[in-house]
Design a protein around this motif. Structure first.
Motif, PDB file in Angstrom:
ATOM      1  N   ILE A   6      52.868 -45.128   6.705  1.00 12.37           N
ATOM      2  CA  ILE A   6      51.724 -44.137   6.346  1.00 12.37           C
ATOM      3  C   ILE A   6      51.914 -43.541   5.300  1.00 12.37           C
ATOM      4  N   ALA A   7      53.232 -42.741   5.193  1.00  7.71           N
ATOM      5  CA  ALA A   7      53.644 -41.788   4.037  1.00  7.71           C
ATOM      6  C   ALA A   7      53.635 -42.681   2.536  1.00  7.71           C
ATOM      7  N   ALA A   8      54.108 -43.643   2.767  1.00  6.87           N
ATOM      8  CA  ALA A   8      54.044 -44.316   1.417  1.00  6.87           C
ATOM      9  C   ALA A   8      52.746 -44.795   0.998  1.00  6.87           C
ATOM     10  N   TRP A   9      51.823 -44.951   2.026  1.00  7.78           N
ATOM     11  CA  TRP A   9      50.296 -45.314   1.583  1.00  7.78           C
ATOM     12  C   TRP A   9      49.766 -43.873   1.005  1.00  7.78           C
ATOM     13  N   GLU A  10      49.888 -42.920   1.656  1.00 10.72           N
ATOM     14  CA  GLU A  10      49.384 -41.799   1.348  1.00 10.72           C
ATOM     15  C   GLU A  10      49.941 -41.283  -0.043  1.00 10.72           C
ATOM     16  N   ALA A  11      51.086 -41.531  -0.445  1.00 11.48           N
ATOM     17  CA  ALA A  11      51.660 -41.002  -1.573  1.00 11.48           C
ATOM     18  C   ALA A  11      50.975 -41.954  -2.695  1.00 11.48           C
ATOM     19  N   ALA A  12      50.664 -43.134  -2.218  1.00  8.45           N
ATOM     20  CA  ALA A  12      50.045 -43.932  -3.442  1.00  8.45           C
ATOM     21  C   ALA A  12      49.107 -44.735  -2.757  1.00  8.45           C
ATOM     22  N   PRO A  13      47.885 -44.296  -2.529  1.00  6.27           N
ATOM     23  CA  PRO A  13      46.897 -45.032  -1.635  1.00  6.27           C
ATOM     24  C   PRO A  13      46.492 -46.619  -2.455  1.00  6.27           C
ATOM     25  N   SER A  14      46.618 -47.600  -1.745  1.00  4.82           N
ATOM     26  CA  SER A  14      45.900 -48.804  -2.281  1.00  4.82           C
ATOM     27  C   SER A  14      44.989 -49.394  -1.217  1.00  4.82           C
ATOM     28  N   GLY A  15      44.010 -49.850  -1.578  1.00  3.31           N
ATOM     29  CA  GLY A  15      42.953 -50.306  -0.687  1.00  3.31           C
ATOM     30  C   GLY A  15      42.509 -49.478   0.450  1.00  3.31           C
ATOM     31  N   GLU A  16      41.525 -49.978   1.368  1.00  2.29           N
ATOM     32  CA  GLU A  16      41.017 -49.164   2.356  1.00  2.29           C
ATOM     33  C   GLU A  16      42.126 -48.635   3.249  1.00  2.29           C
ATOM     34  N   TRP A  17      41.945 -47.385   3.739  1.00  2.00           N
ATOM     35  CA  TRP A  17      42.756 -46.906   4.886  1.00  2.00           C
ATOM     36  C   TRP A  17      42.620 -47.751   6.020  1.00  2.00           C
ATOM     37  N   SER A  18      43.717 -48.227   6.846  1.00  2.00           N
ATOM     38  CA  SER A  18      43.581 -48.859   8.123  1.00  2.00           C
ATOM     39  C   SER A  18      45.012 -48.548   8.797  1.00  2.00           C
ATOM     40  N   TYR A  19      44.634 -47.852   9.861  1.00  2.00           N
ATOM     41  CA  TYR A  19      45.783 -47.360  10.667  1.00  2.00           C
ATOM     42  C   TYR A  19      46.537 -48.645  11.047  1.00  2.00           C
ATOM     43  N   TYR A  20      45.828 -49.593  11.729  1.00  2.00           N
ATOM     44  CA  TYR A  20      46.391 -50.823  12.464  1.00  2.00           C
ATOM     45  C   TYR A  20      47.042 -51.777  11.285  1.00  2.00           C
ATOM     46  N   ARG A  21      46.595 -51.575  10.037  1.00  2.00           N
ATOM     47  CA  ARG A  21      47.345 -52.419   9.296  1.00  2.00           C
ATOM     48  C   ARG A  21      48.682 -51.951   8.835  1.00  2.00           C
ATOM     49  N   HIS A  22      48.859 -50.419   8.876  1.00  2.33           N
ATOM     50  CA  HIS A  22      50.248 -49.892   8.849  1.00  2.33           C
ATOM     51  C   HIS A  22      51.010 -50.378   9.906  1.00  2.33           C
ATOM     52  N   TRP A  23      50.173 -50.380  11.027  1.00  3.81           N
ATOM     53  CA  TRP A  23      50.641 -50.668  12.524  1.00  3.81           C
ATOM     54  C   TRP A  23      51.505 -51.997  12.523  1.00  3.81           C
ATOM     55  N   LEU A  24      50.731 -52.956  11.812  1.00  5.46           N
ATOM     56  CA  LEU A  24      51.411 -54.325  11.734  1.00  5.46           C
ATOM     57  C   LEU A  24      52.558 -54.436  10.652  1.00  5.46           C
ATOM     58  N   ALA A  25      52.192 -53.525   9.723  1.00  6.43           N
ATOM     59  CA  ALA A  25      53.326 -53.432   8.652  1.00  6.43           C
ATOM     60  C   ALA A  25      54.693 -52.772   9.061  1.00  6.43           C
ATOM     61  N   ALA A  26      54.546 -51.861   9.850  1.00  3.17           N
ATOM     62  CA  ALA A  26      55.715 -51.300  10.655  1.00  3.17           C
ATOM     63  C   ALA A  26      56.296 -52.017  11.470  1.00  3.17           C
ATOM     64  N   LEU A  27      55.693 -52.878  12.353  1.00  2.00           N
ATOM     65  CA  LEU A  27      56.119 -53.735  13.168  1.00  2.00           C
ATOM     66  C   LEU A  27      57.063 -54.885  12.544  1.00  2.00           C
ATOM     67  N   GLU A  28      56.327 -55.349  11.556  1.00  2.00           N
ATOM     68  CA  GLU A  28      56.969 -56.343  10.728  1.00  2.00           C
ATOM     69  C   GLU A  28      58.506 -55.715  10.310  1.00  2.00           C
TER      70      GLU A  28
END
Length: 136
Positions: A70-92
């Motif tokens: 989430i912090a990486a996305w906030e520092a350089a947003p790319s694409g539309e915000w999606s909490y659960y896309r970050h959730w999946l990326a964190a799980l990976e």
């Protein structure tokens, strides 16, 4: 155990995990219930819970990975915000870091799935419209 109802809200007990109520890792909620806007979101949530329950990773490692994503996305947003896309990326991230999955295998499978047409989650082409009653 996680149960998602027709409204996309989680109606099961989730207090067995230290889910953040506030802060960067806090999942979306509506009236105190977890909120899922797409079916895949509740599935992704359930996969993370099940893997944690199976002692595949500590919850603190997942939370740290989620906060980092989430912090990486906030520092350089790319694409539309999606909490659960970050959730999946964190799980990976957690599963690759602890050796449960191979990063190359995840990438290869992601590319294969990305090649499939939307709404067509199986590997063989056919001319009939979806949904279809026969199993694949």
């Amino acid at each position: 155990m996680v149960v998602s109802n027709k409204t996309g809200r989680c109606s099961a007990v989730t207090n067995f995990l230290p889910l953040d109520i506030d802060g960067p890792a806090a999942p979306p909620r509506s009236n105190g219930e977890l909120l899922f806007t797409e079916p895949w979101e509740s599935r992704a949530f359930g996969v993370a819970i099940a893997l944690h329950d199976a002692a595949v990773f500590p919850w603190s490692a997942f939370q740290a990975a989620l906060i980092a994503r989430i912090a990486a996305w906030e520092a350089a947003p790319s694409g539309e915000w999606s909490y659960y896309r970050h959730w999946l990326a964190a799980l990976e991230d957690v599963l690759v870091d602890n050796g449960t999955v191979d990063a190359g295998a995840v990438e290869a499978l992601s590319e294969l799935l990305a090649e499939r047409p939307a709404g067509h989650p199986h590997p063989h082409p056919h001319p009939h419209p979806h949904p279809h009653p026969h199993p694949h």
